[in-house]
Design a protein around this motif. Structure first.
Motif, PDB file in Angstrom:
ATOM      1  N   ILE A  17      28.832 -64.760 -20.570  1.00 33.48           N
ATOM      2  CA  ILE A  17      30.111 -64.837 -19.873  1.00 33.48           C
ATOM      3  C   ILE A  17      30.996 -65.895 -20.518  1.00 33.48           C
ATOM      4  O   ILE A  17      30.568 -67.030 -20.749  1.00 33.48           O
ATOM      5  CB  ILE A  17      29.893 -65.162 -18.379  1.00 33.48           C
ATOM      6  CG1 ILE A  17      29.094 -64.031 -17.725  1.00 33.48           C
ATOM      7  CG2 ILE A  17      31.230 -65.359 -17.658  1.00 33.48           C
ATOM      8  CD1 ILE A  17      28.590 -64.357 -16.350  1.00 33.48           C
ATOM      9  N   LEU A  18      32.223 -65.514 -20.803  1.00 34.37           N
ATOM     10  CA  LEU A  18      33.226 -66.440 -21.315  1.00 34.37           C
ATOM     11  C   LEU A  18      34.126 -66.855 -20.154  1.00 34.37           C
ATOM     12  O   LEU A  18      34.660 -66.002 -19.437  1.00 34.37           O
ATOM     13  CB  LEU A  18      34.061 -65.770 -22.409  1.00 34.37           C
ATOM     14  CG  LEU A  18      35.254 -66.565 -22.949  1.00 34.37           C
ATOM     15  CD1 LEU A  18      34.781 -67.830 -23.667  1.00 34.37           C
ATOM     16  CD2 LEU A  18      36.095 -65.696 -23.891  1.00 34.37           C
ATOM     17  N   VAL A  19      34.279 -68.162 -19.947  1.00 36.13           N
ATOM     18  CA  VAL A  19      35.087 -68.686 -18.841  1.00 36.13           C
ATOM     19  C   VAL A  19      36.416 -69.193 -19.397  1.00 36.13           C
ATOM     20  O   VAL A  19      36.442 -70.048 -20.292  1.00 36.13           O
ATOM     21  CB  VAL A  19      34.354 -69.834 -18.110  1.00 36.13           C
ATOM     22  CG1 VAL A  19      35.260 -70.436 -17.034  1.00 36.13           C
ATOM     23  CG2 VAL A  19      33.061 -69.324 -17.497  1.00 36.13           C
ATOM     24  N   VAL A  20      37.520 -68.665 -18.862  1.00 37.73           N
ATOM     25  CA  VAL A  20      38.855 -69.054 -19.314  1.00 37.73           C
ATOM     26  C   VAL A  20      39.607 -69.665 -18.138  1.00 37.73           C
ATOM     27  O   VAL A  20      40.035 -68.968 -17.219  1.00 37.73           O
ATOM     28  CB  VAL A  20      39.641 -67.851 -19.870  1.00 37.73           C
ATOM     29  CG1 VAL A  20      40.953 -68.324 -20.500  1.00 37.73           C
ATOM     30  CG2 VAL A  20      38.808 -67.070 -20.880  1.00 37.73           C
ATOM     31  N   ALA A  46      37.153 -71.610 -22.572  1.00 35.68           N
ATOM     32  CA  ALA A  46      38.470 -71.677 -23.207  1.00 35.68           C
ATOM     33  C   ALA A  46      39.482 -72.171 -22.189  1.00 35.68           C
ATOM     34  O   ALA A  46      39.358 -71.907 -20.997  1.00 35.68           O
ATOM     35  CB  ALA A  46      38.874 -70.315 -23.756  1.00 35.68           C
ATOM     36  N   GLU A  47      40.493 -72.904 -22.683  1.00 41.31           N
ATOM     37  CA  GLU A  47      41.515 -73.468 -21.813  1.00 41.31           C
ATOM     38  C   GLU A  47      42.780 -72.624 -21.762  1.00 41.31           C
ATOM     39  O   GLU A  47      43.605 -72.805 -20.874  1.00 41.31           O
ATOM     40  CB  GLU A  47      41.886 -74.878 -22.275  1.00 41.31           C
ATOM     41  CG  GLU A  47      40.747 -75.873 -22.189  1.00 41.31           C
ATOM     42  CD  GLU A  47      41.175 -77.266 -22.630  1.00 41.31           C
ATOM     43  OE1 GLU A  47      42.336 -77.405 -23.092  1.00 41.31           O
ATOM     44  OE2 GLU A  47      40.366 -78.199 -22.511  1.00 41.31           O
ATOM     45  N   ASN A  48      42.950 -71.721 -22.729  1.00 39.38           N
ATOM     46  CA  ASN A  48      44.168 -70.918 -22.772  1.00 39.38           C
ATOM     47  C   ASN A  48      43.883 -69.574 -23.432  1.00 39.38           C
ATOM     48  O   ASN A  48      42.766 -69.309 -23.895  1.00 39.38           O
ATOM     49  CB  ASN A  48      45.278 -71.666 -23.515  1.00 39.38           C
ATOM     50  CG  ASN A  48      44.855 -72.112 -24.904  1.00 39.38           C
ATOM     51  OD1 ASN A  48      44.316 -71.335 -25.682  1.00 39.38           O
ATOM     52  ND2 ASN A  48      45.095 -73.381 -25.218  1.00 39.38           N
ATOM     53  N   ALA A  49      44.919 -68.731 -23.497  1.00 39.73           N
ATOM     54  CA  ALA A  49      44.739 -67.364 -23.985  1.00 39.73           C
ATOM     55  C   ALA A  49      44.365 -67.322 -25.461  1.00 39.73           C
ATOM     56  O   ALA A  49      43.499 -66.528 -25.864  1.00 39.73           O
ATOM     57  CB  ALA A  49      46.016 -66.563 -23.729  1.00 39.73           C
ATOM     58  N   SER A  50      45.003 -68.145 -26.285  1.00 40.73           N
ATOM     59  CA  SER A  50      44.700 -68.100 -27.718  1.00 40.73           C
ATOM     60  C   SER A  50      43.263 -68.520 -28.001  1.00 40.73           C
ATOM     61  O   SER A  50      42.573 -67.906 -28.827  1.00 40.73           O
ATOM     62  CB  SER A  50      45.688 -68.986 -28.500  1.00 40.73           C
ATOM     63  OG  SER A  50      45.601 -70.333 -28.077  1.00 40.73           O
ATOM     64  N   GLN A  51      42.780 -69.559 -27.311  1.00 41.26           N
ATOM     65  CA  GLN A  51      41.382 -69.957 -27.454  1.00 41.26           C
ATOM     66  C   GLN A  51      40.454 -68.836 -26.996  1.00 41.26           C
ATOM     67  O   GLN A  51      39.422 -68.574 -27.615  1.00 41.26           O
ATOM     68  CB  GLN A  51      41.097 -71.216 -26.645  1.00 41.26           C
ATOM     69  CG  GLN A  51      41.637 -72.498 -27.235  1.00 41.26           C
ATOM     70  CD  GLN A  51      41.197 -73.717 -26.441  1.00 41.26           C
ATOM     71  OE1 GLN A  51      40.412 -73.619 -25.501  1.00 41.26           O
ATOM     72  NE2 GLN A  51      41.698 -74.885 -26.815  1.00 41.26           N
ATOM     73  N   LEU A  65      35.684 -64.200 -17.505  1.00 37.94           N
ATOM     74  CA  LEU A  65      36.277 -64.699 -16.265  1.00 37.94           C
ATOM     75  C   LEU A  65      37.613 -65.339 -16.629  1.00 37.94           C
ATOM     76  O   LEU A  65      37.648 -66.269 -17.442  1.00 37.94           O
ATOM     77  CB  LEU A  65      35.383 -65.756 -15.622  1.00 37.94           C
ATOM     78  CG  LEU A  65      34.162 -65.307 -14.834  1.00 37.94           C
ATOM     79  CD1 LEU A  65      33.386 -66.525 -14.368  1.00 37.94           C
ATOM     80  CD2 LEU A  65      34.583 -64.473 -13.638  1.00 37.94           C
ATOM     81  N   VAL A  66      38.701 -64.860 -16.049  1.00 38.28           N
ATOM     82  CA  VAL A  66      40.037 -65.326 -16.424  1.00 38.28           C
ATOM     83  C   VAL A  66      40.792 -65.847 -15.211  1.00 38.28           C
ATOM     84  O   VAL A  66      40.963 -65.127 -14.217  1.00 38.28           O
ATOM     85  CB  VAL A  66      40.847 -64.186 -17.079  1.00 38.28           C
ATOM     86  CG1 VAL A  66      42.287 -64.633 -17.349  1.00 38.28           C
ATOM     87  CG2 VAL A  66      40.188 -63.725 -18.380  1.00 38.28           C
ATOM     88  N   ASP A  67      41.255 -67.095 -15.312  1.00 38.94           N
ATOM     89  CA  ASP A  67      42.180 -67.637 -14.315  1.00 38.94           C
ATOM     90  C   ASP A  67      43.551 -67.033 -14.593  1.00 38.94           C
ATOM     91  O   ASP A  67      44.018 -67.048 -15.733  1.00 38.94           O
ATOM     92  CB  ASP A  67      42.228 -69.160 -14.429  1.00 38.94           C
ATOM     93  CG  ASP A  67      43.172 -69.799 -13.415  1.00 38.94           C
ATOM     94  OD1 ASP A  67      43.749 -69.068 -12.587  1.00 38.94           O
ATOM     95  OD2 ASP A  67      43.341 -71.029 -13.470  1.00 38.94           O
TER      96      ASP A  67
END
Length: 231
Positions: A17-20, A46-51, A65-67
Motif C-alpha cells: 500500500i502506498l500512502v499519499v 508520499a506528500e504530494n501528487a508528483s511524489q 490511499l489518497v488524501d
C-alpha cells in the motif's frame, strides 16, 4: 518520499500500500495501523501528487490511499492521473470532507472507494481489504444514496449546492480555498485567467454567493472542513 521493505522472510507476501497524505502525523498513524496486519504493509509514503506518481512506477503498489486535499495538485486530479497511467491499481480516497459532497465525484473519477478520516482504523482496514478483493467501498448510507441516484429515486431539487458544480469548478473552489488567486489558478491548471474568472462567476451563481469575498470565505471554510458561512 519514503520506501518500506517487507522483512518477514518466507512468510506470504503482504499486499503493498502506498500512502499519499501531506500530514506526517496522520501518515505515521496509518503506517502503524497497516503494518500490524499480517496481510498488509505500507510500501511507501508520499506528500504530494508528483511524489506519488514517481513512487508508483518504482514500488508497484497493490493499492493507493489518497488524501483528497493535497498541496500543488489535488488528490482528485491524482486519482485521474493514476487511472490514466496505472489503470489496474485501485485507489481508496481518504477525506475530512462530507462523503455526500465528494464520494460520487471521486468514484466517477476512477477511485474504488471513499472513507472519512474520522472513521476507526478497523473501518479503514475493512475498506482496504474490500477493495483489494475487487469490490468498491463506501459507507452504507452513501451506497444507498448512490443507488437512489442511479435508480432515479432521488427527489428533484434535493441536490445540495456543491453537487451542482462541475469537476473543474470543484477543483477551482479548492484552489481558492488554499489562497490561490485567478492568475495562480490559471497557471496551475493551464487555463486562461478569463476562463478561471468565468468559473468563479459560475461558482458564485451556483453557491448563491454575492461576491468574490463571500466565495473566498466559503472556499476557505470548505477546504478546512468547517461549515461554510451563508451567502
Amino acid at each position: 518520499m519514503s520506501v518500506k521493505q517487507d522483512t518477514r522472510g518466507g512468510a506470504p507476501a503482504r499486499k503493498r500500500i502506498l500512502v499519499v497524505d501531506d500530514h506526517p502525523i496522520f501518515r505515521e498513524g496509518l503506517l502503524q495501523s497497516i503494518h500490524r496486519q499480517p496481510d498488509l504493509m505500507v510500501c511507501g509514503e508520499a506528500e504530494n501528487a508528483s511524489q506519488a506518481l514517481g513512487a508508483m512506477s518504482k514500488l508497484k503498489p497493490d493499492l493507493v490511499l489518497v488524501d483528497i486535499t493535497l498541496p500543488e495538485k489535488s488528490g482528485f486530479e491524482l486519482v485521474k492521473d493514476i487511472q490514466a497511467l496505472h489503470p489496474g491499481v485501485p485507489v481508496l480516497v481518504l477525506s475530512m470532507h462530507d462523503e455526500s459532497l465528494y464520494a460520487e465525484r471521486v468514484l466517477r473519477a476512477g477511485a474504488r472507494g471513499y472513507i472519512m478520516k474520522h472513521e476507526r482504523p478497523e473501518k479503514l482496514l475493512e475498506a482496504i481489504r474490500h477493495i483489494l478483493n475487487g469490490k468498491a467501498y463506501v459507507s452504507e448510507k452513501m451506497a444507498a444514496r448512490i443507488l437512489d441516484v442511479f435508480s432515479g429515486r432521488r427527489p428533484t431539487g434535493s441536490r445540495v449546492p456543491l453537487e451542482r458544480v462541475t469537476d473543474r469548478e470543484f477543483e477551482i473552489l479548492q484552489l481558492i480555498g488554499r489562497g490561490k488567486n485567478s492568475h495562480e489558478i490559471a497557471k496551475e491548471l493551464h487555463l486562461s485567467v478569463k476562463t478561471v474568472d468565468t468559473h468563479r462567476t459560475h461558482l458564485k451563481e451556483k453557491l448563491k454567493l454575492k461576491n468574490g469575498l463571500q466565495l473566498t470565505r466559503y472556499a476557505v471554510c470548505w477546504v478546512e472542513g468547517r461549515t461554510a458561512p451563508a451567502g
